[in-house]
Design a protein around this motif. Structure first.
Motif, PDB file in Angstrom:
ATOM      1  N   UNK A  30       0.714  -1.197  -0.297  1.00 48.83           N
ATOM      2  CA  UNK A  30      -0.197  -0.162   0.139  1.00 48.83           C
ATOM      3  C   UNK A  30       1.071   1.321  -0.006  1.00 48.83           C
ATOM      4  N   UNK A  31       2.153   1.132   0.840  1.00 48.93           N
ATOM      5  CA  UNK A  31       2.287   2.537   0.886  1.00 48.93           C
ATOM      6  C   UNK A  31       3.730   2.433  -0.339  1.00 48.93           C
ATOM      7  N   UNK A  32       4.450   1.755  -0.338  1.00 46.84           N
ATOM      8  CA  UNK A  32       5.419   1.563  -1.571  1.00 46.84           C
ATOM      9  C   UNK A  32       4.760   0.261  -2.469  1.00 46.84           C
ATOM     10  N   UNK A  33       3.803   0.753  -3.193  1.00 46.01           N
ATOM     11  CA  UNK A  33       3.233  -0.455  -4.571  1.00 46.01           C
ATOM     12  C   UNK A  33       4.606  -0.631  -5.269  1.00 46.01           C
ATOM     13  N   UNK A  34       5.036  -2.065  -5.784  1.00 44.24           N
ATOM     14  CA  UNK A  34       6.056  -2.621  -6.418  1.00 44.24           C
ATOM     15  C   UNK A  34       5.656  -4.292  -7.102  1.00 44.24           C
ATOM     16  N   UNK A  35       6.641  -4.090  -8.199  1.00 41.69           N
ATOM     17  CA  UNK A  35       6.316  -5.325  -8.881  1.00 41.69           C
ATOM     18  C   UNK A  35       7.418  -6.585  -9.204  1.00 41.69           C
ATOM     19  N   UNK A  36       6.760  -7.382  -9.316  1.00 47.32           N
ATOM     20  CA  UNK A  36       8.735  -8.253  -9.281  1.00 47.32           C
ATOM     21  C   UNK A  36       8.959  -8.312 -10.888  1.00 47.32           C
ATOM     22  N   UNK A  37      10.555  -8.379 -10.928  1.00 45.41           N
ATOM     23  CA  UNK A  37      11.327  -9.258 -12.313  1.00 45.41           C
ATOM     24  C   UNK A  37       9.848  -9.795 -13.089  1.00 45.41           C
ATOM     25  N   UNK A  38       9.498 -10.867 -11.866  1.00 44.46           N
ATOM     26  CA  UNK A  38       8.799 -12.395 -12.823  1.00 44.46           C
ATOM     27  C   UNK A  38       7.581 -11.580 -13.223  1.00 44.46           C
ATOM     28  N   UNK A  39       6.810 -10.855 -12.697  1.00 46.89           N
ATOM     29  CA  UNK A  39       5.294  -9.720 -13.700  1.00 46.89           C
ATOM     30  C   UNK A  39       5.279  -9.279 -14.271  1.00 46.89           C
ATOM     31  N   UNK A  40       7.294  -8.600 -14.918  1.00 49.39           N
ATOM     32  CA  UNK A  40       7.480  -8.056 -15.712  1.00 49.39           C
ATOM     33  C   UNK A  40       7.218  -8.447 -17.136  1.00 49.39           C
ATOM     34  N   UNK A  41       8.543  -9.348 -17.026  1.00 46.88           N
ATOM     35  CA  UNK A  41       8.407 -10.593 -18.316  1.00 46.88           C
ATOM     36  C   UNK A  41       8.115 -11.387 -18.514  1.00 46.88           C
ATOM     37  N   UNK A  42       7.133 -11.560 -18.115  1.00 46.25           N
ATOM     38  CA  UNK A  42       5.396 -12.013 -18.597  1.00 46.25           C
ATOM     39  C   UNK A  42       4.631 -11.676 -18.763  1.00 46.25           C
ATOM     40  N   UNK A  43       4.831 -10.545 -18.488  1.00 43.94           N
ATOM     41  CA  UNK A  43       3.504  -9.869 -19.280  1.00 43.94           C
ATOM     42  C   UNK A  43       4.116  -9.827 -20.720  1.00 43.94           C
ATOM     43  N   UNK A  44       2.968  -9.464 -21.604  1.00 38.06           N
ATOM     44  CA  UNK A  44       2.782  -9.604 -22.971  1.00 38.06           C
ATOM     45  C   UNK A  44       2.997  -8.528 -23.854  1.00 38.06           C
ATOM     46  N   UNK A  45       3.592  -8.670 -24.453  1.00 35.97           N
ATOM     47  CA  UNK A  45       4.084  -7.333 -25.708  1.00 35.97           C
ATOM     48  C   UNK A  45       3.015  -7.929 -27.260  1.00 35.97           C
ATOM     49  N   UNK A  46       2.482  -6.995 -27.405  1.00 39.47           N
ATOM     50  CA  UNK A  46       1.742  -7.000 -29.020  1.00 39.47           C
ATOM     51  C   UNK A  46       3.830  -7.831 -30.370  1.00 39.47           C
ATOM     52  N   UNK A  47       3.519  -8.409 -30.968  1.00 39.19           N
ATOM     53  CA  UNK A  47       4.760  -8.717 -31.023  1.00 39.19           C
ATOM     54  C   UNK A  47       4.464  -9.486 -32.914  1.00 39.19           C
ATOM     55  N   UNK A  48       4.768  -8.203 -33.494  1.00 41.29           N
ATOM     56  CA  UNK A  48       5.033  -8.251 -35.093  1.00 41.29           C
ATOM     57  C   UNK A  48       6.758  -8.475 -35.718  1.00 41.29           C
ATOM     58  N   UNK A  49       6.837  -8.316 -37.389  1.00 42.17           N
ATOM     59  CA  UNK A  49       8.249  -9.360 -37.402  1.00 42.17           C
ATOM     60  C   UNK A  49       8.854  -8.202 -37.219  1.00 42.17           C
ATOM     61  N   UNK A  50      10.297  -8.280 -36.984  1.00 43.53           N
ATOM     62  CA  UNK A  50      11.493  -7.628 -36.787  1.00 43.53           C
ATOM     63  C   UNK A  50      11.421  -5.838 -37.425  1.00 43.53           C
ATOM     64  N   UNK A  51      11.423  -6.268 -39.056  1.00 45.53           N
ATOM     65  CA  UNK A  51      11.446  -4.827 -39.646  1.00 45.53           C
ATOM     66  C   UNK A  51      10.072  -4.164 -39.732  1.00 45.53           C
ATOM     67  N   UNK A  52       8.797  -5.280 -39.299  1.00 44.16           N
ATOM     68  CA  UNK A  52       7.815  -3.908 -38.831  1.00 44.16           C
ATOM     69  C   UNK A  52       8.399  -3.735 -37.527  1.00 44.16           C
ATOM     70  N   UNK A  53       9.053  -3.781 -36.665  1.00 44.71           N
ATOM     71  CA  UNK A  53       9.292  -3.384 -35.135  1.00 44.71           C
ATOM     72  C   UNK A  53       9.915  -1.946 -35.338  1.00 44.71           C
TER      73      UNK A  53
END
Length: 385
Positions: A132-155
């Motif tokens: 509550x006073x010092x909100x934080x997330x873990x590395x695991x939460x960040x790394x397991x979150x999903x990202x839209x992933x087009x082709x590398x050239x499109x990125x």
């Protein structure tokens, strides 16, 4: 076109860690949580100290490389993110960051950098934060979150477009910061250095002319995100920068309230001791109100507390409280304050009001640039750019 999504962890490489104490008296660069400008989204070289290995903080662990993306795990709503440039290559980052190293075959560094700034990413992290006073997330939460992933050239194409919008936003921010510095310099010119008091003003103890009143913290279970009858806006430090995450609480729990012209102080950081105003509502424990006791105006307090003579000393003496950097109230109350007569204060602040209009206009331009960037980002990551 809707892009497929994938966990970030599937497209980043392992980051090496070490203990700088192993190098004894040799020096290393340390990127702490305060080293990243959360507005500019970049590491500020002047905020990256060179420390001797033997003096290394316990959190100094990750060796970063050019192209790495830093995501602060602490207070995700503030979105402390940056990409490592050549100057910072080989520096050591705090474990308060999740260090993401794109493999640069399926995930582009700049593309990832822009993704972790999006409202979609930030909102997801905020929802999963704990504490509550010092909100934080873990590395695991960040790394397991999903990202839209087009082709590398499109990125790379998307990243190049967003780079241009990001550059515009950064330039507007720099202009606003310069306007703010001009405002502070103008006040100093009319008022004088509070340390040497060249104008010969009468000297008062700060605590005798200003009452610093801390906020209250209602239970998080009472928070709602939309206005309701019988509810009051709960203002937090983040709300002075963005209106993206409004919070409302029952009126009977709004123990401490303030108005638009009141001077508010960020008790905790980073950055600690921000001087704020312009909103109204109830305020939480991370804020305190500077209340005139007599012989000083609210406008004068606002400009006074922003002077480097006070800012630097409060920041340097800030205390650690539950992992946060906090204002030392005893120090603040005992500062000497050269105090002009009220009429002289009003005259100084009237002159400054013209410069404040310029700063306000720059703020508006900056918000427009941010809206443009966010609009482009939303289209880009939805496959509409």
């Amino acid at each position: 076109m809707q892009y497929i999504t994938a966990p970030i962890i599937d497209h980043v490489d392992k980051v090496e860690s070490w203990n700088p104490k192993s190098i004894g008296s040799d020096a290393f660069q340390y990127i702490d949580l305060s080293s990243v400008d959360k507005e500019m989204k970049q590491v500020i070289p002047d905020s990256v100290p060179r420390l001797q290995g033997q003096d290394a903080p316990s959190r100094a662990r990750y060796i970063v490389r050019k192209g790495d993306v830093l995501v602060s795990t602490v207070r995700p709503n503030l979105n402390g993110v940056a990409v490592i440039n050549e100057e910072m290559d080989g520096a050591t980052a705090s474990t308060g960051y999740c260090v993401l190293r794109p493999n640069n075959t399926s995930l582009d560094s700049q593309y990832l950098f822009h993704w972790v700034q999006t409202p979609a990413f930030v909102e997801k992290m905020v929802k999963q934060a704990t504490g509550a006073n010092y909100p934080a997330v873990s590395d695991k939460i960040i790394k397991k979150s999903r990202i839209p992933l087009p082709s590398f050239d499109e990125q790379k194409r998307i990243a190049a477009t967003l780079d241009k919008a990001y550059s515009l936003r950064r330039n507007r921010l720099q202009a606003m910061q310069l306007a703010d510095q001009l405002l502070c310099a103008a006040f100093l010119d009319m008022y004088g250095d509070p340390v040497t008091n060249p104008k010969g003003w009468d000297v008062q103890r700060m605590g005798d002319v200003i009452d610093f009143k801390g906020g209250s913290q209602p239970p998080k279970s009472t928070f709602v995100n939309e206005p309701r009858d019988g509810y009051v806006r709960l203002i937090q430090i983040r709300d002075f920068k963005s209106d993206r995450y409004p919070t409302y609480i029952p009126a009977e729990l709004a123990k401490r309230q303030f108005d638009v012209d009141d001077v508010m102080i960020a008790r905790y950081g980073p950055p600690v001791f921000q001087i704020l105003r312009g909103l109204s509502g109830s305020y939480n424990v991370a804020l305190m109100k500077a209340i005139p006791k007599g012989g000083i105006t609210k406008d004068f307090i606002f400009h006074l507390l922003r002077l480097p003579a006070y800012q630097n000393r409060v920041i340097a003496a800030s205390e650690r409280t539950a992992g946060q950097t906090g204002v030392n109230l005893k120090l603040l109350n005992n500062f000497d304050v050269p105090l002009p007569p009220v009429e002289a204060q009003k005259k100084i602040c009237l002159t400054l009001s013209r410069l404040e209009k310029l700063t306000s206009e720059m703020q508006s331009f900056t918000e427009d640039a941010l809206d443009l960037f966010n609009g482009l980002s939303q289209k880009a990551f939805s496959g509409l750019l």
